[in-house]
Design a protein around this motif. Structure first.
Motif, PDB file in Angstrom:
ATOM      1  N   LEU A 106       0.838  -1.203   0.000  1.00 45.21           N
ATOM      2  CA  LEU A 106       0.000   0.000   0.000  1.00 45.21           C
ATOM      3  C   LEU A 106       0.872   1.252   0.000  1.00 45.21           C
ATOM      4  O   LEU A 106       0.687   2.163  -0.820  1.00 45.21           O
ATOM      5  CB  LEU A 106      -0.915   0.007   1.228  1.00 45.21           C
ATOM      6  N   ASN A 107       1.814   1.298   0.908  1.00 46.82           N
ATOM      7  CA  ASN A 107       2.652   2.488   1.052  1.00 46.82           C
ATOM      8  C   ASN A 107       3.515   2.719  -0.186  1.00 46.82           C
ATOM      9  O   ASN A 107       3.691   3.865  -0.626  1.00 46.82           O
ATOM     10  CB  ASN A 107       3.548   2.339   2.287  1.00 46.82           C
ATOM     11  N   ARG A 108       4.029   1.652  -0.762  1.00 44.50           N
ATOM     12  CA  ARG A 108       4.863   1.773  -1.954  1.00 44.50           C
ATOM     13  C   ARG A 108       4.045   2.328  -3.127  1.00 44.50           C
ATOM     14  O   ARG A 108       4.508   3.198  -3.875  1.00 44.50           O
ATOM     15  CB  ARG A 108       5.455   0.411  -2.300  1.00 44.50           C
ATOM     16  N   GLY A 109       2.819   1.839  -3.267  1.00 43.92           N
ATOM     17  CA  GLY A 109       1.947   2.358  -4.320  1.00 43.92           C
ATOM     18  C   GLY A 109       1.622   3.823  -4.124  1.00 43.92           C
ATOM     19  O   GLY A 109       1.614   4.607  -5.085  1.00 43.92           O
ATOM     20  N   TYR A 110       1.353   4.214  -2.874  1.00 50.54           N
ATOM     21  CA  TYR A 110       1.076   5.630  -2.592  1.00 50.54           C
ATOM     22  C   TYR A 110       2.269   6.497  -2.964  1.00 50.54           C
ATOM     23  O   TYR A 110       2.121   7.605  -3.486  1.00 50.54           O
ATOM     24  CB  TYR A 110       0.750   5.814  -1.103  1.00 50.54           C
ATOM     25  N   GLY A 111       3.466   5.982  -2.663  1.00 46.18           N
ATOM     26  CA  GLY A 111       4.665   6.739  -2.996  1.00 46.18           C
ATOM     27  C   GLY A 111       4.839   6.892  -4.491  1.00 46.18           C
ATOM     28  O   GLY A 111       5.190   7.983  -4.984  1.00 46.18           O
ATOM     29  N   ARG A 112       4.611   5.820  -5.246  1.00 46.19           N
ATOM     30  CA  ARG A 112       4.759   5.881  -6.701  1.00 46.19           C
ATOM     31  C   ARG A 112       3.766   6.858  -7.322  1.00 46.19           C
ATOM     32  O   ARG A 112       4.049   7.479  -8.346  1.00 46.19           O
ATOM     33  CB  ARG A 112       4.548   4.488  -7.304  1.00 46.19           C
ATOM     34  N   LEU A 113       2.598   6.997  -6.703  1.00 44.90           N
ATOM     35  CA  LEU A 113       1.572   7.921  -7.205  1.00 44.90           C
ATOM     36  C   LEU A 113       1.713   9.330  -6.631  1.00 44.90           C
ATOM     37  O   LEU A 113       0.912  10.206  -6.947  1.00 44.90           O
ATOM     38  CB  LEU A 113       0.178   7.379  -6.879  1.00 44.90           C
ATOM     39  N   PHE A 114       2.722   9.535  -5.775  1.00 48.82           N
ATOM     40  CA  PHE A 114       2.967  10.833  -5.128  1.00 48.82           C
ATOM     41  C   PHE A 114       1.717  11.329  -4.392  1.00 48.82           C
ATOM     42  O   PHE A 114       1.281  12.468  -4.543  1.00 48.82           O
ATOM     43  CB  PHE A 114       3.432  11.871  -6.157  1.00 48.82           C
TER      44      PHE A 114
END
Length: 472
Positions: A106-114
């Motif tokens: 979840l956190n990694r995806g949020y980071g990739r989407l800024f």
């Protein structure tokens, strides 16, 4: 935010959008344009879209991850065309079966989407009926873990050791409360976006209705008139179910607001995802760095919601109740679920290990880590020896604790609440994992599921015509 900083961030966001669009297929780009149109129409026009708040429930699965990426692309697309764009709220239900791997994804995806530092985005997590800012490093709530453990045991005993009810009921029943809180928190939202199919949603509502009826809860006829009413009804069914399970020991939690100052719109995009192959979508695998966790709980299929633990329970069931080998029970489940488990990208080594001593140890460690239950307590749950005046108690003792058969009459006194030896009270509590008041409550209860595997009160037809709600 200074003008220079704002310009720099807008440039970053546009770069994110271009990278996103680069990972969309032609069907994905078409879906993006159609989603933009649906959001603008729901908001009442481009002039109103800047005040529009949209919610997406994100459980960490591939479908909701793709839906989130599509929504982010729509948000940034509108931002490039208009002075303002819609606000995005992303909410996750944190439950006992959510692993660190799922939280990291979840956190990694949020980071990739800024998403983390964008003031137009709100990242939330609902845990133990409390709304909090999303934080993948926050330890699981101790109170939540204890509540889940107690509920899992009570549901398991009252469902006569039904594996699916034991693993799924508490998590799925929490969805009504989750949606009420996620949609009304901090001023609420205007719309819910979901990529789930009508069929999947209808199946879930039919299951929820069947569960409520099985607990003797009155289910009103007719479909809810609004999403707000639907979520309130789901929460009422859940509360009624727990009231039946726990009886006088039921403690009501602080209720979320059931009234909203606005009508909650629904924006379904299942039709936009029909042409998307999630298993090979580079948007997920490359851009979002999406990694499914085979050990975690999955909303998409109740029968296989937690394959590792389900296989373990089937193994224990075969060994203790059916006079088969543990390995035979596990292999039976693996054969049944292998296709689905490979869709979850469960490692072949893990599948091969299932049923072995090493696999059993891994599953036992998982059950202890996430649910606080050891193998003795799981076996006790599968036997459900205390319900209906201890009608299965003698068989349970004979099979699992033959040395305690001599104490059978005294154990009945313990469960009846009569004066008894403290040592026996402690033995029953340790063996079951439940406190004495709940054990005595079980002793007085009939099972929620009858010998034919159906609820004591037969459910009617599925709830038709409602809206999407899953958080997969």
């Amino acid at each position: 935010m200074s003008t220079i900083h704002e310009q720099a961030m807008n440039h970053v966001y546009q770069q994110v959008l271009q990278r996103l669009i680069g990972h969309f297929t032609r069907a994905g780009r078409t879906a993006l344009q159609l989603l933009v149109q649906r959001i603008v129409v729901a908001a009442g026009g481009m002039e109103q879209v800047g005040d529009f708040k949209v919610l997406v429930a994100h459980g960490g699965g591939g479908s909701s991850s793709y839906t989130l990426a599509l929504l982010r692309a729509a948000q940034l697309t509108i931002a490039g065309r208009a002075p303002r764009t819609f606000h995005l709220r992303v909410a996750t239900l944190r439950h006992a079966g959510m692993t660190e791997g799922q939280l990291d994804t979840l956190n990694r995806g949020y980071g990739r989407l800024f998403l983390h530092d964008d003031p137009r985005v709100e990242l939330l997590m609902v845990e133990n009926q409390e709304v909090q800012p999303f934080n993948h490093q926050r330890p699981a709530s101790t109170a939540g873990r204890e509540n889940n453990q107690r509920t899992m045991l009570m549901v398991g005993h009252l469902s006569s050791g039904d594996c699916r009810a034991t693993l799924c009921n508490d998590t799925y029943l929490a969805l009504g409360d989750f949606y009420l809180r996620a949609t009304t928190y901090n001023g609420g939202v205007h719309a819910l976006v979901s990529g789930d199919s009508p069929r999947k949603q209808s199946q879930f509502l039919a299951w929820l209705k069947k569960t409520a009826l099985g607990a003797g809860i009155a289910v009103p006829k007719g479909r809810p008139l609004s999403l707000n009413e639907l979520f309130a009804r789901m929460d009422e069914w859940s509360a009624g179910y727990y009231r039946d399970v726990f009886g006088e020991h039921y403690v009501a939690n602080s209720m979320p607001s059931k009234a909203s100052h606005r009508h909650l719109a629904y924006i379904g995009i299942a039709d936009l995802l029909d042409e998307v192959d999630l298993a090979s979508a580079s948007l997920l695998t490359d851009f979002m760095a999406y990694t499914p966790d085979p050990l975690g709980f999955h909303f998409s299929h109740p029968a296989y919601s937690n394959p590792l633990l389900m296989a373990h329970l089937r193994g224990l069931q075969a060994e203790c109740l059916r006079e088969l080998d543990y390995e035979a029970g596990v292999e039976g489940f693996i054969q049944q679920a292998s296709r689905y488990m490979r869709r979850l990208h469960m490692p072949e080594a893990l599948l091969a290990q299932a049923g072995t001593c090493e696999g059993r140890l891994l599953a036992s460690t998982f059950a202890q880590q996430f649910f606080g239950l050891d193998e003795t307590q799981l076996v006790c749950l599968l036997f459900s020896p205390f319900i209906h005046h201890g009608e299965r108690l003698e068989g349970y003792l004979r099979q699992c604790h033959p040395g305690m058969l001599v104490a059978l009459p005294e154990l009945h006194k313990v469960l009846q609440g009569k004066p008894s030896a403290e040592m026996l009270q402690q033995w029953v509590a340790d063996t079951s994992g439940l406190p004495m008041p709940l054990l005595q409550h079980l002793y007085r209860k009939r099972p929620l599921i009858g010998p034919n595997g159906l609820p004591r009160v037969q459910a009617g037809q599925g709830a038709a015509g409602a809206v999407q709600m899953s958080s997969q």
